[in-house]
Design a protein around this motif. Sequence first.
Motif, PDB file in Angstrom:
ATOM      1  N   LYS A  24      55.291  19.393 -62.387  1.00 20.01           N
ATOM      2  CA  LYS A  24      55.122  18.671 -63.653  1.00 20.01           C
ATOM      3  C   LYS A  24      56.407  18.633 -64.479  1.00 20.01           C
ATOM      4  O   LYS A  24      56.612  17.769 -65.291  1.00 20.01           O
ATOM      5  N   PHE A  25      57.229  19.675 -64.287  1.00 19.65           N
ATOM      6  CA  PHE A  25      58.362  19.845 -65.188  1.00 19.65           C
ATOM      7  C   PHE A  25      59.705  19.678 -64.503  1.00 19.65           C
ATOM      8  O   PHE A  25      59.851  19.901 -63.306  1.00 19.65           O
ATOM      9  N   GLU A  26      60.657  19.326 -65.336  1.00 11.35           N
ATOM     10  CA  GLU A  26      62.027  19.243 -64.872  1.00 11.35           C
ATOM     11  C   GLU A  26      62.745  20.431 -65.501  1.00 11.35           C
ATOM     12  O   GLU A  26      62.528  20.737 -66.668  1.00 11.35           O
ATOM     13  N   ARG A  27      63.573  21.121 -64.728  1.00  9.83           N
ATOM     14  CA  ARG A  27      64.277  22.278 -65.257  1.00  9.83           C
ATOM     15  C   ARG A  27      65.625  21.859 -65.828  1.00  9.83           C
ATOM     16  O   ARG A  27      66.316  21.042 -65.232  1.00  9.83           O
ATOM     17  N   VAL A  28      65.951  22.405 -66.975  1.00  5.33           N
ATOM     18  CA  VAL A  28      67.255  22.112 -67.566  1.00  5.33           C
ATOM     19  C   VAL A  28      67.947  23.422 -67.898  1.00  5.33           C
ATOM     20  O   VAL A  28      67.300  24.459 -68.037  1.00  5.33           O
ATOM     21  N   LYS A  29      69.283  23.384 -68.008  1.00  2.00           N
ATOM     22  CA  LYS A  29      70.046  24.603 -68.258  1.00  2.00           C
ATOM     23  C   LYS A  29      70.126  24.942 -69.726  1.00  2.00           C
ATOM     24  O   LYS A  29      70.161  26.092 -70.128  1.00  2.00           O
ATOM     25  N   SER A  30      70.180  23.873 -70.563  1.00  2.00           N
ATOM     26  CA  SER A  30      70.414  24.101 -71.979  1.00  2.00           C
ATOM     27  C   SER A  30      69.909  22.917 -72.789  1.00  2.00           C
ATOM     28  O   SER A  30      69.905  21.790 -72.302  1.00  2.00           O
ATOM     29  N   VAL A  31      69.459  23.171 -74.016  1.00  2.00           N
ATOM     30  CA  VAL A  31      69.049  22.080 -74.911  1.00  2.00           C
ATOM     31  C   VAL A  31      69.614  22.318 -76.310  1.00  2.00           C
ATOM     32  O   VAL A  31      69.922  23.456 -76.673  1.00  2.00           O
ATOM     33  N   ALA A  32      69.744  21.219 -77.081  1.00  2.00           N
ATOM     34  CA  ALA A  32      70.239  21.319 -78.457  1.00  2.00           C
ATOM     35  C   ALA A  32      69.207  20.729 -79.414  1.00  2.00           C
ATOM     36  O   ALA A  32      68.420  19.851 -79.041  1.00  2.00           O
ATOM     37  N   ALA A  33      69.228  21.193 -80.658  1.00  2.00           N
ATOM     38  CA  ALA A  33      68.278  20.746 -81.681  1.00  2.00           C
ATOM     39  C   ALA A  33      68.513  19.276 -82.028  1.00  2.00           C
ATOM     40  O   ALA A  33      69.645  18.803 -81.917  1.00  2.00           O
ATOM     41  N   ALA A  34      67.517  18.535 -82.503  1.00  2.00           N
ATOM     42  CA  ALA A  34      66.140  18.954 -82.540  1.00  2.00           C
ATOM     43  C   ALA A  34      65.439  18.460 -81.287  1.00  2.00           C
ATOM     44  O   ALA A  34      65.630  17.327 -80.890  1.00  2.00           O
ATOM     45  N   THR A  35      64.612  19.321 -80.704  1.00  2.00           N
ATOM     46  CA  THR A  35      63.926  18.932 -79.487  1.00  2.00           C
ATOM     47  C   THR A  35      62.698  19.799 -79.269  1.00  2.00           C
ATOM     48  O   THR A  35      62.555  20.844 -79.903  1.00  2.00           O
ATOM     49  N   GLY A  36      61.844  19.342 -78.379  1.00  2.00           N
ATOM     50  CA  GLY A  36      60.716  20.163 -77.969  1.00  2.00           C
ATOM     51  C   GLY A  36      60.970  20.638 -76.552  1.00  2.00           C
ATOM     52  O   GLY A  36      61.411  19.856 -75.705  1.00  2.00           O
ATOM     53  N   ILE A  37      60.767  21.923 -76.287  1.00  2.00           N
ATOM     54  CA  ILE A  37      61.077  22.461 -74.967  1.00  2.00           C
ATOM     55  C   ILE A  37      60.088  23.563 -74.595  1.00  2.00           C
ATOM     56  O   ILE A  37      59.590  24.269 -75.470  1.00  2.00           O
ATOM     57  N   LYS A  38      59.790  23.656 -73.299  1.00  2.00           N
ATOM     58  CA  LYS A  38      58.927  24.740 -72.844  1.00  2.00           C
ATOM     59  C   LYS A  38      59.810  25.879 -72.358  1.00  2.00           C
ATOM     60  O   LYS A  38      60.736  25.657 -71.593  1.00  2.00           O
ATOM     61  N   VAL A  39      59.519  27.082 -72.836  1.00  2.00           N
ATOM     62  CA  VAL A  39      60.316  28.258 -72.491  1.00  2.00           C
ATOM     63  C   VAL A  39      59.491  29.185 -71.617  1.00  2.00           C
ATOM     64  O   VAL A  39      58.380  29.579 -71.990  1.00  2.00           O
ATOM     65  N   ALA A  40      60.035  29.515 -70.430  1.00  2.00           N
ATOM     66  CA  ALA A  40      59.389  30.504 -69.580  1.00  2.00           C
ATOM     67  C   ALA A  40      60.265  31.749 -69.586  1.00  2.00           C
ATOM     68  O   ALA A  40      61.490  31.668 -69.473  1.00  2.00           O
ATOM     69  N   ALA A  41      59.615  32.904 -69.793  1.00  2.00           N
ATOM     70  CA  ALA A  41      60.340  34.175 -69.857  1.00  2.00           C
ATOM     71  C   ALA A  41      59.337  35.301 -69.643  1.00  2.00           C
ATOM     72  O   ALA A  41      58.133  35.097 -69.856  1.00  2.00           O
ATOM     73  N   PRO A  42      59.806  36.478 -69.243  1.00  2.00           N
ATOM     74  CA  PRO A  42      58.881  37.605 -69.124  1.00  2.00           C
ATOM     75  C   PRO A  42      58.359  38.045 -70.501  1.00  2.00           C
ATOM     76  O   PRO A  42      59.008  37.754 -71.516  1.00  2.00           O
ATOM     77  N   LYS A  43      57.227  38.706 -70.507  1.00  2.00           N
ATOM     78  CA  LYS A  43      56.714  39.390 -71.705  1.00  2.00           C
ATOM     79  C   LYS A  43      56.261  38.481 -72.856  1.00  2.00           C
ATOM     80  O   LYS A  43      56.277  38.879 -74.012  1.00  2.00           O
ATOM     81  N   LEU A  44      55.877  37.243 -72.569  1.00  2.00           N
ATOM     82  CA  LEU A  44      55.531  36.339 -73.665  1.00  2.00           C
ATOM     83  C   LEU A  44      54.043  36.375 -74.042  1.00  2.00           C
ATOM     84  O   LEU A  44      53.609  35.655 -74.936  1.00  2.00           O
ATOM     85  N   GLU A  45      53.266  37.232 -73.373  1.00  2.00           N
ATOM     86  CA  GLU A  45      51.802  37.214 -73.527  1.00  2.00           C
ATOM     87  C   GLU A  45      51.319  37.306 -74.974  1.00  2.00           C
ATOM     88  O   GLU A  45      50.416  36.598 -75.380  1.00  2.00           O
ATOM     89  N   GLY A  46      51.899  38.194 -75.756  1.00  2.00           N
ATOM     90  CA  GLY A  46      51.352  38.432 -77.092  1.00  2.00           C
ATOM     91  C   GLY A  46      51.865  37.515 -78.199  1.00  2.00           C
ATOM     92  O   GLY A  46      51.476  37.642 -79.360  1.00  2.00           O
ATOM     93  N   VAL A  47      52.744  36.579 -77.844  1.00  2.00           N
ATOM     94  CA  VAL A  47      53.374  35.752 -78.880  1.00  2.00           C
ATOM     95  C   VAL A  47      52.326  34.857 -79.564  1.00  2.00           C
ATOM     96  O   VAL A  47      51.399  34.377 -78.916  1.00  2.00           O
TER      97      VAL A  47
END
Length: 452
Positions: A296-319
């Motif tokens: 579904k997604f395209e991976r990118v290395k970096s983004v600049a404001a303003a934008t909407g982006i999905k962030v995947a990272a460890p330990k995000l469960e409680g956010v």
Amino acid sequence: KQSKTSQIRTPIVCVLGHVDHGKTSLLDTIRGSSVVDTEAGAITQHIGATIVPIEAIARGNSSLAKMQFNIPGLLFIDTPGHHAFTTLRARGGSLADLAIVVVDINEGFKPQTIEALQILRNYKTPFVIAANKVDRIHGWRVHENESFATTFAKQNERVQGMLETKVYELVGKLSDLGFNSERFDRVRDFARNVGIVPTSALTGEGISDVLMMLIGLAQRYMTDNLALSVEGPGAGTVLEVKEERGLGTTLDVILYDGTLSVGDEIVVAGHNQILTTKVRSLLKPRPMSEILIEDKFERVKSVAAATGIKVAAPKLEGVIAGTPLRVVRGENRDEVIEKVMSEIEDIQVTIADEGIIIKADTIGALEALSKELDAQGIGVLKAEVGPVTRHDVIEAGTIKNPLYSAIIAFNTPMLPDAVDTLAESPQVSAFESGVIYQLIDDYVEWRDEKKR
Ligand code: GDP
Ligand code: MG
């Protein structure tokens, strides 16, 4: 500090209004068919947001084509409604720079329209009114995607008169609520008057005028707020926390400042805790043309404001949604943690000596509710994010003044044991709704009944 060029970030726009008045349709029409357009200046879909570049707006508008702009375009938040608006909290205010309030011109103002206006007033957010569904006016002749002036000139006198009457009804209603307004083409001073744009989300009539008004507001009144660096460490707001297959817990983030890159250390917040983690991947929706690709997604290395982006990272469960995200870069990590903490603690709720208990699903929602209660002179004793608990009911029962033995739950449920305790506490009342205006009306009615 302003960067070398006069470039400023893309203003963020939210769409608010009553259910069924046309918010989703308006957003769809703005995004339009040009989402599939692959030329430069095409509208691009981001996570949770759509960027409409200035070239795409100017293309369909001859008066805009001649103008000079210093904003790159407009970023529309894809989820309409006051809930998204209040979730998008930043530095104690709203992240949205501008708003569109949609009202069905044939129905006029409804509870959520009024709520939207109250929220925008409390946050001091400039907005335009889209007086929508003009095509439903009896005898209206459709001129697809035309500007208001063009289509209006082609209507017969009776229809023109009917539209004028309906616009003036809105002007009157707005005046009762303390806003000066005029049909947008008659407004001279946009700092004092709200512009009303007759539109049809279905036929596209008047939509270019709405976009032009938004650009006008951004250019004239917001350049200072918008002159943020697009180069420093990223800062954003968590719009949603989502499980994604193969990725685990991810954050849909609206980045309003700076840059965010894979490998960056980020600081985010959960319930009563701050956590730091490293960005594993940044994901964007795939362009429409590649819809058949399984991922579904395209991976990118970096983004600049303003934008909407999905962030995947460890330990995000409680956010939790509505909390800040900040990148640690250059600055010392403790300082960034400190910043995130102060942003969360900076809940702008005035706590009174005497008052009711309020609960909501997000910090922004709690803040919006509290601002409105404050405006109406209703005190708040306790304000918390989360569902209504048994403890809340017990606490409300101990409030001395019986007129304040109440709990208001905005967009948040009552836990089963809270319901049980409530049944055993006749002096306490709890009000639940997704509409602030409704909650306050219900509470006031209950209170005034008790006073007698
Ligand atoms: P929302 O609940 O505010 O998001 O409203 P929607 O966009 O879902 O619209 C509700 C209904 O009104 C849908 O059936 C739309 O097709 C219809 N609708 C929206 N805008 C217009 C309009 O400008 N003209 C007409 N005739 N129908 C509209
Ligand atoms: Mg909708």
